[in-house]
Design an enzyme around this catalytic site. Structure first.
Site, short mmCIF file in Angstrom:
data_model
loop_
_atom_site.label_atom_id
_atom_site.label_comp_id
_atom_site.label_asym_id
_atom_site.label_seq_id
_atom_site.Cartn_x
_atom_site.Cartn_y
_atom_site.Cartn_z
N GLY A 61 0.79 9.45 10.09
CA GLY A 61 0.61 9.37 8.63
C GLY A 61 1.15 10.60 7.92
O GLY A 61 2.34 10.91 7.99
N LYS B 103 4.02 4.52 18.23
CA LYS B 103 4.08 5.91 17.76
C LYS B 103 4.39 6.87 18.91
O LYS B 103 5.22 7.77 18.75
CB LYS B 103 2.76 6.28 17.08
N LYS C 169 6.98 2.21 11.74
CA LYS C 169 7.06 2.61 13.15
C LYS C 169 7.60 1.52 14.05
O LYS C 169 8.26 1.79 15.05
CB LYS C 169 5.69 3.07 13.66
N THR D 30 0.83 -1.22 0.00
CA THR D 30 0.00 0.00 0.00
C THR D 30 0.86 1.26 0.00
O THR D 30 0.69 2.14 -0.85
CB THR D 30 -0.94 -0.02 1.24
N ASP E 128 -0.18 -0.25 18.06
CA ASP E 128 0.28 0.67 17.02
C ASP E 128 0.49 2.07 17.62
O ASP E 128 1.55 2.69 17.42
CB ASP E 128 -0.78 0.70 15.90
#
Ligand code: HSE
Length: 407
Positions: free
Chosen positions: A129, A200, A100, A11, A196
């Site tokens: 992002g 970050k 990340k 992606t 996730d």
């Protein structure tokens, strides 16, 4: 001409190729050089895709090509991304990444190699992002001692919580809809369990506080226990429930970091961050408040941040521009000692239970809402996690749920 190679045509990798093709002229102008995608590395074949002509399957072709100056690592995961990145930096090639996991696990080591070689390891896309946040922390907020970073750093969970809020749906239904609409992975664990967001906030905190914040040390709770009833109470009380990733300096040498769903009041700028959008709130000792808001996930926003790093690398081919952080660990407070306010739901009626509630939590007021019968809620005063857990355990019948309140 600056030659680049893209590792991984998934992606984000295919987004990088698309962004460079779409904005080729203006990107070249800003880079002061022509950016040429010389290779794309992937194990798969892409018959009919223009990328076919530059597709390679052997990383050594890229590594051993002295014409390649910049490598874009959009493979994700730790291995072989770590080995590939390390080898690239040691070979004098700058690396730009959205990974990340890798930055959170090996950032200081990779940054050190880049610094020693006067090249760059850039990772704007790893947090938020397409929102610029690494670059501001690296080069704009340098006059400040940062004492708080609180972000909505995961688009998938923010989409799910927004859906639950707007449609009154349960977590499982909102997750299924997110998956059907392509906003959640088939295996959504890393997002919904907060892993996730944890990586970050570890990266942002390390950069802001100058020492390694180990993601393994960050208390992390996801959104899987949030129910439609919690959301109804939140709405009635003028709050929204958001998955917040937060790190704070609360005293000299005293830091904590946490990922957890929290009640956010309508006075907070984070209250209105909905859907897949992300936002990062920062407090600096001289700046005061700042917030960065935008598209926190998705192919093109993420690729936009990666390509911006490519432009920066092309402009600084032989000059290291990235601030590093110490590989020494920043010791975080134990979660037990962190203090806060809690929203608590209890089965039964206030007349049955408030005496026991007040004996434990002091003069708190019951909150009842007609749409959630058979129970009530209350907000505690400021308590440590340990104090709260001890009191909650003593409440006859226990509690139904508790959610931290963001202050
Ligand atoms: N799964 C991530 C999110 C992708 O939903 O935010 C961007 O890191």
């Amino acid at each position: 001409m600056v030659n680049i190679a893209v590792l991984g045509y998934g992606t984000v990798g295919s987004g990088v190729v698309e962004v460079i093709e779409t904005n080729w002229a203006s990107i070249n102008k800003k880079a002061g050089n022509e950016i040429n995608i010389k290779y794309v590395l992937d194990l798969r074949e892409f018959p009919g895709d223009p990328v076919e002509k530059i597709l390679v399957h052997d990383y050594n072709v890229i590594l051993n090509d002295p014409e390649v100056n910049i490598i874009v690592e959009t493979m994700g995961g730790l291995h072989p991304a770590y080995e590939f990145t390390k080898a690239a930096l040691e070979a004098g090639k700058s690396v730009c990444t959205s990974n990340k996991e890798l930055v959170a696990a090996h950032g200081p080591e990779l940054l050190k190699i880049a610094k020693a070689g006067d090249i760059n390891y850039l990772f704007e896309a790893s947090c938020g992002g397409g929102i610029p946040i690494i670059r501001p922390l690296n080069s704009s907020l340098t006059a400040d001692e940062i004492d708080e970073i609180t972000g909505i750093l995961n688009g998938t969970t923010n989409y799910i919580l927004t859906k639950m809020d707007r449609e009154g749906s349960d977590f499982a239904d909102a997750l299924a809809q997110a998956q059907a609409n392509g906003y959640a992975e088939r295996n959504p664990e890393a997002d919904i369990k907060g892993y996730d967001a944890c990586r970050k906030i570890a990266i942002l905190s390390s950069l802001a506080f100058g020492r390694t914040v180990n993601y393994q040390d960050i208390y992390t709770e996801g959104i899987t226990e949030i129910t439609a009833a919690d959301i109804k109470y939140a709405r009635e009380m003028g709050y929204a429930i958001k998955l917040l990733a937060s790190s704070r300096k609360v005293g000299e040498g005293k830091f904590y970091a946490m990922v957890s769903p929290m009640l956010v009041s309508s006075n907070s700028p984070l209250f209105s961050v909905n859907g897949v959008f992300n936002a990062i709130f920062i407090h600096g000792n001289v700046l005061g408040d700042a917030m960065f808001y935008g598209s926190g996930a998705g192919k093109l926003p993420t690729a936009s941040a990666v390509v911006a790093d490519v432009v920066d690398c092309a402009k600084h081919l032989h000059r290291n521009i990235m601030m590093s952080w110490s590989s020494k660990t920043l010791s975080l407070m134990k979660i037990d000692d962190v203090e806060g306010i809690y929203f608590v739901r209890v089965a039964g009626t206030p007349s049955e239970k408030m005496e026991a509630v007040r004996a434990l939590f002091g003069q708190v007021d019951p909150i009842t809402i007609p749409s959630v019968p058979g129970e009530f809620a209350f907000l505690t005063g400021c308590l440590s996690e340990t104090q709260f857990a001890e009191k909650a355990a003593q409440l006859p019948g226990g509690i139904l749920n508790r959610i931290r309140v963001h202050e």
